[in-house]
Design a protein around this motif. Structure first.
Motif, PDB file in Angstrom:
ATOM      1  N   ILE A 403       0.839  -1.204   0.000  1.00  0.00           N
ATOM      2  CA  ILE A 403       0.000   0.000   0.000  1.00  0.00           C
ATOM      3  C   ILE A 403       0.870   1.249   0.000  1.00  0.00           C
ATOM      4  CG2 ILE A 403      -1.593   1.347   1.444  1.00  0.00           C
ATOM      5  CD1 ILE A 403      -2.772  -1.364   2.328  1.00  0.00           C
ATOM      6  N   ARG A 404       2.049   1.122   0.593  1.00  0.00           N
ATOM      7  CA  ARG A 404       2.912   2.291   0.681  1.00  0.00           C
ATOM      8  C   ARG A 404       3.946   2.340  -0.429  1.00  0.00           C
ATOM      9  NH1 ARG A 404       3.301   2.683   7.288  1.00  0.00           N
ATOM     10  NH2 ARG A 404       1.095   2.280   7.567  1.00  0.00           N
ATOM     11  N   GLY A 405       3.680   1.601  -1.492  1.00  0.00           N
ATOM     12  CA  GLY A 405       4.479   1.761  -2.703  1.00  0.00           C
ATOM     13  C   GLY A 405       5.631   0.782  -2.854  1.00  0.00           C
ATOM     14  N   PHE A 406       5.594  -0.317  -2.111  1.00  0.00           N
ATOM     15  CA  PHE A 406       6.693  -1.290  -2.233  1.00  0.00           C
ATOM     16  C   PHE A 406       6.112  -2.598  -2.777  1.00  0.00           C
ATOM     17  CE2 PHE A 406      10.070   0.941  -0.024  1.00  0.00           C
ATOM     18  CZ  PHE A 406       9.382   1.864   0.749  1.00  0.00           C
ATOM     19  N   PRO A 407       5.982  -2.726  -4.088  1.00  0.00           N
ATOM     20  CA  PRO A 407       5.314  -3.905  -4.638  1.00  0.00           C
ATOM     21  C   PRO A 407       6.158  -5.163  -4.549  1.00  0.00           C
ATOM     22  CG  PRO A 407       6.150  -2.536  -6.407  1.00  0.00           C
ATOM     23  CD  PRO A 407       6.424  -1.796  -5.140  1.00  0.00           C
ATOM     24  N   ASP A 408       7.481  -5.003  -4.416  1.00  0.00           N
ATOM     25  CA  ASP A 408       8.374  -6.177  -4.446  1.00  0.00           C
ATOM     26  C   ASP A 408       8.838  -6.587  -3.061  1.00  0.00           C
ATOM     27  OD1 ASP A 408       9.925  -4.763  -7.396  1.00  0.00           O
ATOM     28  OD2 ASP A 408       8.180  -6.082  -7.190  1.00  0.00           O
ATOM     29  N   VAL A 424      10.227 -13.510  17.926  1.00  0.00           N
ATOM     30  CA  VAL A 424      10.072 -13.681  16.462  1.00  0.00           C
ATOM     31  C   VAL A 424      10.706 -12.478  15.772  1.00  0.00           C
ATOM     32  CG1 VAL A 424       7.725 -12.668  16.486  1.00  0.00           C
ATOM     33  CG2 VAL A 424       8.448 -14.087  14.586  1.00  0.00           C
ATOM     34  N   ILE A 425      11.539 -12.782  14.791  1.00  0.00           N
ATOM     35  CA  ILE A 425      12.220 -11.713  14.055  1.00  0.00           C
ATOM     36  C   ILE A 425      11.715 -11.740  12.623  1.00  0.00           C
ATOM     37  CG2 ILE A 425      14.446 -10.807  13.310  1.00  0.00           C
ATOM     38  CD1 ILE A 425      15.674 -12.400  15.651  1.00  0.00           C
ATOM     39  N   PHE A 426      11.132 -10.631  12.204  1.00  0.00           N
ATOM     40  CA  PHE A 426      10.635 -10.512  10.833  1.00  0.00           C
ATOM     41  C   PHE A 426      11.727  -9.842   9.983  1.00  0.00           C
ATOM     42  CE2 PHE A 426       6.377 -11.956  11.337  1.00  0.00           C
ATOM     43  CZ  PHE A 426       6.044 -11.680  12.652  1.00  0.00           C
ATOM     44  N   SER A 427      12.170 -10.536   8.954  1.00  0.00           N
ATOM     45  CA  SER A 427      13.173  -9.958   8.048  1.00  0.00           C
ATOM     46  C   SER A 427      12.446  -9.410   6.843  1.00  0.00           C
ATOM     47  CB  SER A 427      14.147 -11.038   7.590  1.00  0.00           C
ATOM     48  OG  SER A 427      14.810 -11.580   8.690  1.00  0.00           O
ATOM     49  N   ILE A 428      12.646  -8.122   6.639  1.00  0.00           N
ATOM     50  CA  ILE A 428      11.911  -7.450   5.563  1.00  0.00           C
ATOM     51  C   ILE A 428      12.895  -7.017   4.485  1.00  0.00           C
ATOM     52  CG2 ILE A 428      10.438  -5.476   5.008  1.00  0.00           C
ATOM     53  CD1 ILE A 428       9.619  -5.474   8.007  1.00  0.00           C
ATOM     54  N   LYS A 429      12.616  -7.444   3.263  1.00  0.00           N
ATOM     55  CA  LYS A 429      13.373  -6.906   2.112  1.00  0.00           C
ATOM     56  C   LYS A 429      12.408  -5.957   1.435  1.00  0.00           C
ATOM     57  CE  LYS A 429      16.384 -10.805   1.291  1.00  0.00           C
ATOM     58  NZ  LYS A 429      16.416 -12.115   0.722  1.00  0.00           N
ATOM     59  N   GLU A 430      12.652  -4.679   1.623  1.00  0.00           N
ATOM     60  CA  GLU A 430      11.653  -3.704   1.177  1.00  0.00           C
ATOM     61  C   GLU A 430      11.590  -3.600  -0.341  1.00  0.00           C
ATOM     62  OE1 GLU A 430      12.800  -0.177   3.260  1.00  0.00           O
ATOM     63  OE2 GLU A 430      11.531  -0.662   4.978  1.00  0.00           O
ATOM     64  N   GLY A 431      12.736  -3.665  -0.974  1.00  0.00           N
ATOM     65  CA  GLY A 431      12.747  -3.419  -2.418  1.00  0.00           C
ATOM     66  C   GLY A 431      12.567  -1.937  -2.684  1.00  0.00           C
ATOM     67  N   PRO A 432      12.570  -1.580  -3.957  1.00  0.00           N
ATOM     68  CA  PRO A 432      12.457  -0.152  -4.270  1.00  0.00           C
ATOM     69  C   PRO A 432      11.025   0.332  -4.053  1.00  0.00           C
ATOM     70  CG  PRO A 432      12.505  -1.449  -6.287  1.00  0.00           C
ATOM     71  CD  PRO A 432      12.686  -2.420  -5.169  1.00  0.00           C
ATOM     72  N   GLN A 433      10.907   1.604  -3.728  1.00  0.00           N
ATOM     73  CA  GLN A 433       9.572   2.181  -3.548  1.00  0.00           C
ATOM     74  C   GLN A 433       9.152   2.862  -4.852  1.00  0.00           C
ATOM     75  OE1 GLN A 433       9.069   5.497  -0.834  1.00  0.00           O
ATOM     76  NE2 GLN A 433       7.010   4.806  -0.283  1.00  0.00           N
ATOM     77  N   GLN A 434       7.939   2.589  -5.257  1.00  0.00           N
ATOM     78  CA  GLN A 434       7.400   3.264  -6.442  1.00  0.00           C
ATOM     79  C   GLN A 434       6.680   4.529  -5.995  1.00  0.00           C
ATOM     80  OE1 GLN A 434       4.973   0.200  -8.207  1.00  0.00           O
ATOM     81  NE2 GLN A 434       6.683  -0.593  -9.399  1.00  0.00           N
ATOM     82  N   ARG A 435       6.908   5.557  -6.769  1.00  0.00           N
ATOM     83  CA  ARG A 435       6.336   6.847  -6.371  1.00  0.00           C
ATOM     84  C   ARG A 435       5.572   7.458  -7.537  1.00  0.00           C
ATOM     85  NH1 ARG A 435       7.556   9.130  -1.757  1.00  0.00           N
ATOM     86  NH2 ARG A 435       9.087   8.111  -0.447  1.00  0.00           N
ATOM     87  N   ILE A 436       4.729   8.405  -7.174  1.00  0.00           N
ATOM     88  CA  ILE A 436       3.998   9.146  -8.206  1.00  0.00           C
ATOM     89  C   ILE A 436       4.800  10.399  -8.502  1.00  0.00           C
ATOM     90  CG2 ILE A 436       1.879  10.408  -8.706  1.00  0.00           C
ATOM     91  CD1 ILE A 436       0.442   8.550  -6.737  1.00  0.00           C
ATOM     92  N   GLU A 437       5.174  10.516  -9.755  1.00  0.00           N
ATOM     93  CA  GLU A 437       5.947  11.703 -10.121  1.00  0.00           C
ATOM     94  C   GLU A 437       5.009  12.881 -10.366  1.00  0.00           C
ATOM     95  OE1 GLU A 437       9.633  11.802 -12.858  1.00  0.00           O
ATOM     96  OE2 GLU A 437       7.986  12.617 -14.046  1.00  0.00           O
ATOM     97  N   THR A 438       4.022  12.645 -11.227  1.00  0.00           N
ATOM     98  CA  THR A 438       3.082  13.745 -11.489  1.00  0.00           C
ATOM     99  C   THR A 438       1.657  13.211 -11.542  1.00  0.00           C
ATOM    100  OG1 THR A 438       3.484  13.414 -13.843  1.00  0.00           O
ATOM    101  CG2 THR A 438       4.581  15.298 -12.818  1.00  0.00           C
ATOM    102  N   ILE A 439       0.751  14.090 -11.215  1.00  0.00           N
ATOM    103  CA  ILE A 439      -0.682  13.794 -11.348  1.00  0.00           C
ATOM    104  C   ILE A 439      -1.264  14.845 -12.282  1.00  0.00           C
ATOM    105  CG2 ILE A 439      -2.898  13.681 -10.152  1.00  0.00           C
ATOM    106  CD1 ILE A 439      -1.380  12.907  -7.626  1.00  0.00           C
ATOM    107  N   GLU A 440      -1.920  14.365 -13.324  1.00  0.00           N
ATOM    108  CA  GLU A 440      -2.484  15.312 -14.290  1.00  0.00           C
ATOM    109  C   GLU A 440      -4.004  15.151 -14.319  1.00  0.00           C
ATOM    110  OE1 GLU A 440      -0.041  15.275 -17.876  1.00  0.00           O
ATOM    111  OE2 GLU A 440      -1.857  15.880 -18.966  1.00  0.00           O
ATOM    112  N   ILE A 441      -4.688  16.265 -14.331  1.00  0.00           N
ATOM    113  CA  ILE A 441      -6.156  16.259 -14.435  1.00  0.00           C
ATOM    114  C   ILE A 441      -6.501  16.843 -15.797  1.00  0.00           C
ATOM    115  CG2 ILE A 441      -8.309  16.992 -13.339  1.00  0.00           C
ATOM    116  CD1 ILE A 441      -6.623  15.563 -11.338  1.00  0.00           C
TER     117      ILE A 441
END
Lengths: 925, 216
Positions: A403-408, A424-441
């Protein structure tokens, strides 16, 4: 001229010919024009439009619903469209249009209003109770629309209900009485249930596994009983359950024959059993009931899937119990009669998971993740994390990242043993975050693109999550509808803009602004039209904003006088619509009766409870709503018991005078109450107004006049100014209430705060002259499911000449459970009875938790109460607070808990060790 | 004497001519299907323009038949929940084909009777196109036709009908495809009909017999 034979007359042919021709010329076109089909004519125009409803001229100005106006060109298609618009209002069951005139057309719209069922009655030899018959009806209900189709379905439903109870030849006749002048029908069903049949024999076939005698023992239906289908269905279900327990979960048990013998009133039943294969479930290695996995095998399934599903269920159960390292093996063995499903469990050791750690989380802190998962604090305080949930957490964490932009993102976990506990230790590989560069209406003209952006939940530079884009489209659709723009289509387009960045384009094809051509109100037989119009946020000529239409509906529902409210929008063109507000008025009379018992003296032990002098206590209430059609209500409430008698008349209306939107209550009462140190008789009148300030915050103001006579004083006469003299009071009492609890009667979360001031003024020749303030704050918390912690704080302060009956008293089940009612606080030096005070301080802390999982509404409670009352504000001293502890049981009901509690006072030496018993309904707070 | 009779009767005929004047029901609710209505005018339009899936010029449809077919279409489109877009070009093309069935002038006359423009027929055409597509997707593609069925049709239907018309039947090999299409269409039609009836059983349908009586 022709010549005929001797004696015949000569007829002049020409005159006959012309006369016949004239008739034909006049007659034939008349037939063509008068035919009821479509006609080819010139350009006829509508001269007049009339509306008739139920055979009478319209009195509700329904012409506004009709899109044809005098002067319009007449056409059949326009008439057809007008009929469809009228029908869309939902008010009419039949519409026909009659035309008069040829060139100047008069149109008469004949409407038949939909009728509502007012009452349903059952008469005749019903065979079963009226309640069962009423419960069997789904198609036809009181306060619902009536139609002949619904009536037919209702008869079928009643027939089925009677069949179920063994009446197989019922005769049901329905009659409908139309009430004059109103669109209401009363429906009566005259029923002749007919004969029932005794069971002559029950034959069971196809069963070789279970003795017939055992089967008959399980069945409630026996030979000789009257045949009852619903009871037989229950018996068949019991037989299926019996076969399930015997290892035949797929056994089919069905009634295959019913042979009726009307001549002797008997019926013969044949039940066939089809065992299917035997399925034996063997679970070894841990105490897991086979009922956990048996339901999987009741259907015909792929065996591999069944084994996997069983393993998942077993592992889930074991992990919940703390066997987080358990493993399960499963296999199937074929037997002569079926299969054996074997689950072999190695549970491993039982652990508590005390801590959860996160590694690899760079973008979000561990606290953020715990909060998002809802596991903050639980592990340490309340016995650890649920083992089953731990295995589900990786999926939840991954979802949070997506939901916060980390699909991988990938999440795995491992356990680290620390003695008897696990971390319990959760190991997280976040991967790259996808971002919105521009929003056009693109394409927005009627709404400013800046405004559109403000409504979006996404932003430039923010995280990109593809499914969220569709939610934004829905938000924008709602925005356009709220701006009265209909027909807008919004298509999102997502384009890659670079490395893990995206451009989001919203292509908007705007519709048109729609205005309300006319606003009609229908269905109000009693309620005044002005009362309904007052609640509407829309009006004719204004834009049809969806949020205002929804708010109008909510306002009408809040009045509490309608059983149904509908607002229909009827488009008549691209830019105009009719709005029809339909209401159905609900019941207007309510009667309530309550009976209870009370004891004269406080109960200190259970043995005293049995010997106590129990008296009846009663409440009777009558309410008439929607009085004078103004959405006002008039209530009469009376309460009678040993210690109090009260009669209250309450008038409530949704508005203050002069249409000021302040719900107002006018109360008048007469009461008598027996307190510990005095008895009083009081009569009074008050006006209370309430207004919501912001969400959850309400303001109340009460103006009150009371006249009180004190009697049976247990205190010396010098304690008050005048004994037996009526004490009058005029007061103004404003208060603020902030209620953020999840449930007013059984809160588990949230808070409640109130601040109340009472200013008694010497007005209207009254003696009152004091000021009182009471502040209360409560908090509820549920750290773990079904455990609730609650705390409340109360402080009351007063100044001026406060008579005894207006002072602060404390003690009892709702304030301090270490003292009886009113017994906490100042006492008379001579008689020792409580006299109340001008200051009060109370603090209560309690925790409740469930006892038996099968009884979720029953809980144990422990509490700690601290507080005291003080004669004057200057006497307020934290060092003089009394303390009490206690425990009890509670049973939750929709109106609050029924409480049985024992309290021990820890401060008063003479009370220590001796509990006080309290039985109450409702929270202490 | 006779002239006197004619003179007395003529005003009666004049009254008959002038009175509609005499009121007549011009439109009413013919049926209600799942909460939406079909008016008598709708049914007459469908009847007048022969708007039906099979383009048979020689078929005259009664009011009742036209209504039942309109109900079928409404039920199928409502209960099947498929979003089928009909393009303007499609609807226009179909409109042109319908128009070509009528002599010059008659098309306009028929429109004028209802006060319609050509664009006013579009909703009816779109509904029919959607209906035909839904049926086609479900029933045309999966229908199998065997060789023996084709042969039987050739022997029992095609050859006798050609001979009845005084024509020499063409060989089987030449008409095989045509016969296959006919059989497939008939089979699909039969299956579709059963399916539509089952959908009708789930729908809420009310036919206003009084309205149809007024129309007769």
């Amino acid at each position: 001229m022709s010549r005929s034979g001797k004696g015949s007359r000569i007829v002049p042919l020409g005159r006959t010919f012309w006369a016949s021709g004239l008739c034909l010329f006049l007659f034939i076109p008349g037939i063509l024009v008068s035919a009821a089909g479509p006609q080819i004519s010139g350009v006829p125009r509508v001269e007049k439009v009339e509306v008739w409803v139920d055979g009478r001229p319209d009195t509700e100005d329904l012409e506004r619903l009709i899109s044809i106006r005098p002067g319009d060109r007449y056409s059949l298609i326009a008439v057809s469209e007008a009929i469809k618009h009228i029908f869309q209002s939902g008010l009419f069951s039949d519409i026909e249009v009659v035309r008069g005139g040829i060139e100047a057309v008069g149109l008469q719209f004949r409407l038949t209003r939909k009728r509502i069922v007012r009452k349903i009655r059952f008469e005749g030899e019903k065979g079963i109770s009226g309640l069962k018959l009423r419960n069997a009806l789904y198609s036809l209900q009181e306060d619902d629309f009536f139609s002949e189709e619904k009536l037919k379905r209702a008869i079928d439903e009643l027939q089925l209900a009677l069949n179920d109870e063994g009446f197989f030849q019922p005769a049901i006749q329905a009659s409908v009485k139309r009430l004059e002048g109103v669109p209401l029908n009363d429906v009566s069903f005259v029923i002749r249930a007919g004969p029932r049949y005794a069971i002559s024999d029950i034959q069971l076939e196809g069963n070789d596994e279970i003795r017939a005698a055992e089967l008959r023992e399980v069945m409630k239906t026996q030979t000789g009983d009257l045949y009852n289908l619903s009871r037989l269905d229950e018996d068949l279900a019991r037989l299926r359950e019996l076969y399930r327990e015997k290892g035949y979960p797929r056994a089919e048990v069905d009634l295959v024959a019913e042979d009726f013998f009307p001549e002797n009133g008997t019926v013969f039943l044949r039940i066939r059993v089809d065992l299917e294969e035997r399925i034996e479930i063997v679970i070894s290695g841990a105490d897991i009931p086979s009922s956990l996995v048996r339901p999987i095998w009741e259907e015909k399934i792929f065996e591999d899937w069944g084994l996997s599903e069983g393993e998942v269920r077993i592992l889930g159960r074991l992990r919940e119990q703390g066997y987080v390292l358990a493993t399960v093996d499963s296999r199937i063995e074929r037997t002569e009669s079926g299969i054996r499903v074997i689950y072999r469990i190695d549970p491993g050791r039982k652990f508590r998971i005390r801590k959860a750690r996160f590694e690899g989380n760079r973008h979000f802190s561990a606290d953020d993740i715990r909060k998002a998962l809802g596991i903050e604090g639980r592990a340490v305080l309340f016995g650890g994390l649920d083992g089953k949930r731990v295995y589900e957490l990786p999926g939840e964490i991954k979802a949070i990242y997506q939901i916060r932009g980390f699909p991988d993102s990938q999440v795995s976990f491992q356990f680290v043993q620390k003695g008897k506990n696990l971390e319990v230790i959760f190991s997280i590989k976040e991967g790259p975050q996808q971002r919105i560069e521009t929003i056009e209406i693109v394409g927005a003209a009627r709404i400013d693109p800046g405004t559109i952006r403000e409504h979006l939940g996404i932003w430039e530079g923010g995280p990109f999550f593809r499914p969220a884009i569709q939610r934004e489209v829905e938000k924008l659709n709602a925005l356009y509808l709220n701006e009265a723009i209909r027909g807008t289509t919004i298509r999102p387009r997502i384009e890659a803009a670079g490395d893990e960045t995206f451009k989001v384009v919203f292509n908007i094809n705007e519709g048109r602004t729609v205005r309300i051509r006319s606003l009609l109100i229908s269905g109000n037989l009693v309620t005044r039209k002005t009362v309904i119009e007052r609640e509407l946020k829309i009006a004719a000529g204004e834009p049809a904003r969806a949020d205002e239409i929804a708010a109008s509906r909510r306002n009408l529902e809040t009045l509490g006088i309608f059983s149904a409210v509908t607002i229909e929008e009827i488009p008549i063109s691209d830019e105009w619509e009719h709005v029809v507000v339909g209401v159905r008025e609900g019941d207007r009379n309510y009667v309530g009766l309550g009976v209870g018992v009370e004891t004269k003296d406080p109960v200190r032990s259970s043995s005293l409870l049995l010997a106590a002098d129990l008296r009846l206590r009663g409440t009777a209430e009558y309410m008439r709503s929607n009085v004078f059609g103004r959405a006002a209500s008039l209530s009469l409430v009376s309460q009678f018991s040993l210690s109090e008698k009260r009669v209250v008349v309450i008038w409530q209306q949704p508005y203050f005078f002069f249409n000021l939107r302040v719900p107002t209550s006018l109360n008048a009462w007469v009461e008598e109450e027996d307190r510990q140190s005095f008895t009083f008789e009081r009569e009074g009148i008050s006006v209370t107004g309430m207004r919501a300030i912001v969400r959850d915050l309400d303001f109340l103001a009460t103006v009150q006049y009371t006249r009180t006579i004190l009697k049976q004083l247990e205190i010396p006469p010098n304690e008050i100014d005048r004994e037996f003299y009526p004490y009058s009071k005029t007061s103004l009492a404003p208060s603020l209430i902030l209620d953020r609890r999840d449930d007013a009667f059984n809160p588990e979360r949230g808070s409640f705060s109130s601040a109340a001031l009472e200013w008694a003024l010497p007005l209207f020749q009254t003696e009152s002259d004091f000021l009182k303030a009471l502040f209360k704050h409560q908090r509820y918390l549920s750290p773990v499911a079904r455990i609730v912690l609650g705390a409340t704080f109360r402080i009351g302060l007063g100044q001026g000449r406060i008579p005894i009956h207006e002072r602060f008293f404390a003690g009892g089940s709702n304030s301090f459970r270490g003292a009886e009612f009113d017994q906490l606080g100042p006492k008379d030096a001579e008689s020792g009875v409580p006299v109340g005070g001008k200051a009060l301080l109370l603090f209560n802390l309690e925790g409740s938790f469930p006892v038996i999982s099968a009884l979720p509404n029953l809980s144990l409670v422990v509490f700690y109460d601290v507080g005291n009352g003080f004669a004057n504000r200057s006497d307020l001293d934290i060092g003089r607070l009394e303390q009490a502890v206690g425990a009890g049981v509670r049973y939750r009901t929709p109106l609050g808990p029924v409480r049985l509690e024992l309290g021990w006072n820890l401060t008063e030496p003479e009370r220590q060790g001796e509990p006080i018993v309290f039985i109450t309904i409702g929270h202490i707070f | 004497m006779r002239l006197l009779k004619i003179g007395l009767l003529t005003p009666a005929f004049l009254a008959f001519w002038l009175i509609p004047g005499r009121s007549q029901v011009v439109d009413c609710m013919a049926a209600e299907v799942n909460g939406k209505i079909i008016t008598l005018t709708d049914v007459r339009i469908l009847q007048a323009f022969a708007i039906e899936p099979e383009q048979r010029d020689d078929r005259t449809v009664s009011l009742r038949q036209a209504l039942e077919e309109a109900i079928n279409r409404r039920v199928v489109i409502d209960l099947v929940h498929e979003d089928i877009e009909v393009s303007k070009a499609e609807a226009d093309e179909l409109l042109i084909r319908w128009k070509e069935r009528y002599p010059v002038g008659e098309w306009q006359n028929r429109l004028a009777v209802f006060g319609l423009q050509e664009s006013g027929l579009r909703p009816y055409l779109e509904e029919m196109i959607r209906y035909v597509r839904i049926i086609g997707r479900r029933f045309n593609e999966g229908v199998e036709v065997s060789l023996s069925e084709i042969r039987d049709y050739y022997d029992e239907v095609y050859v006798p009908s050609e001979r009845a018309r005084g024509r020499e039947p063409r060989p089987l090999t030449q008409v095989l495809q045509e016969i296959e299409v006919r059989i497939r269409r008939a089979k699909a039609g039969g299956q579709a009909s059963v399916w539509v009836q089952s959908l009708r059983a789930q729908a809420e349908i009310r036919i206003n017999e009084r309205c149809l009586e007024e129309a007769r």
